[in-house]
Design a protein around this motif. Structure first.
Motif: not given
Length: 221
Positions: A94-105
């Motif tokens: 696994h890796k963290i790709i950042g903070i995203m909004k629901p529509d981006e996810i």
């Protein structure tokens, strides 16, 4: 009927194990080669391997629909920390790709239809692909042996280091020791190297004959 068939199959396989080992020993084959030959044979073990892959795939295919995940994701409309990765039969990456909004996810999931989404207890999002294969770490360092409590376990490195990656089921030690040659029992205590999925499933299948639990299972650590 299914349980009775399993018990019959396990009894037959135990008989075959001892018979094959005796036969291979008479040919002067070293112990490591005996076990390798035994675990690579077609028949009950190969069938268990295919069944194990199928069951694992089906289990993970039923872990929840994309729609349920999207509903939970969009309910709060808040940005979340997103992890991406691959979950293997043995191990994960696994890796963290950042903070995203629901529509981006959701957009990211549309671009990767094989991913399954989940939200953990911290509210963080995990987008994972489940693959019926061993991770690189398992292939490089995986050993199956017994922990201090007699539980069949997958170790990263030799069992004496006690770095458990996954547990399967508790072994009936007395039953196993009375049925299998001492050399095989010792090899299990020392750790049996597994480098591919077929060998991994074959070893688990072989020793599941001596599981104390009614149904052999496993848990990740």
């Amino acid at each position: 009927m299914r349980n009775r068939w399993r018990r019959w199959r396990r009894a037959l396989w135990t008989f075959m194990v001892v018979g094959l080992l005796v036969g291979l020993a008479s040919l002067g084959m070293p112990l490591s080669e005996q076990l390798k030959e035994l675990l690579s044979d077609d028949g009950p073990v190969a069938a268990e391997t295919l069944a194990g892959i199928q069951e694992w795939t089906e289990d993970h295919a039923e872990e929840g629909s994309h729609e349920d995940f999207k509903t939970e994701l969009t309910r709060s409309q808040r940005a979340r920390i997103v992890h991406t990765g691959t979950v293997y039969v043995c191990g994960s990456e696994h890796k963290i790709i950042g903070i995203m909004k629901p529509d981006e996810i959701i957009g990211l999931m549309k671009a990767h239809p094989a991913w399954q989404g989940r939200i953990d207890h911290k509210g963080e999002v995990w987008l994972e692909e489940h693959v019926a294969e061993l991770s690189a770490t398992c292939k490089e360092k995986g050993y199956i042996g017994l922990d201090a409590h007699g539980t069949l376990s997958l170790f990263e490195g030799k069992p004496e280091k006690e770095k458990v990656m996954r547990t399967f089921f508790q072994i009936d030690i007395k039953s196993m020791e009375s049925a299998l040659p001492k050399e095989i029992v010792n090899q299990l205590h020392n750790g049996i190297r597994v480098q591919d999925l077929e060998e991994y499933n074959s070893v688990i299948s072989t020793f599941s004959d001596y599981a104390l639990d009614s149904e052999a299972g496993g848990s990740m650590h």
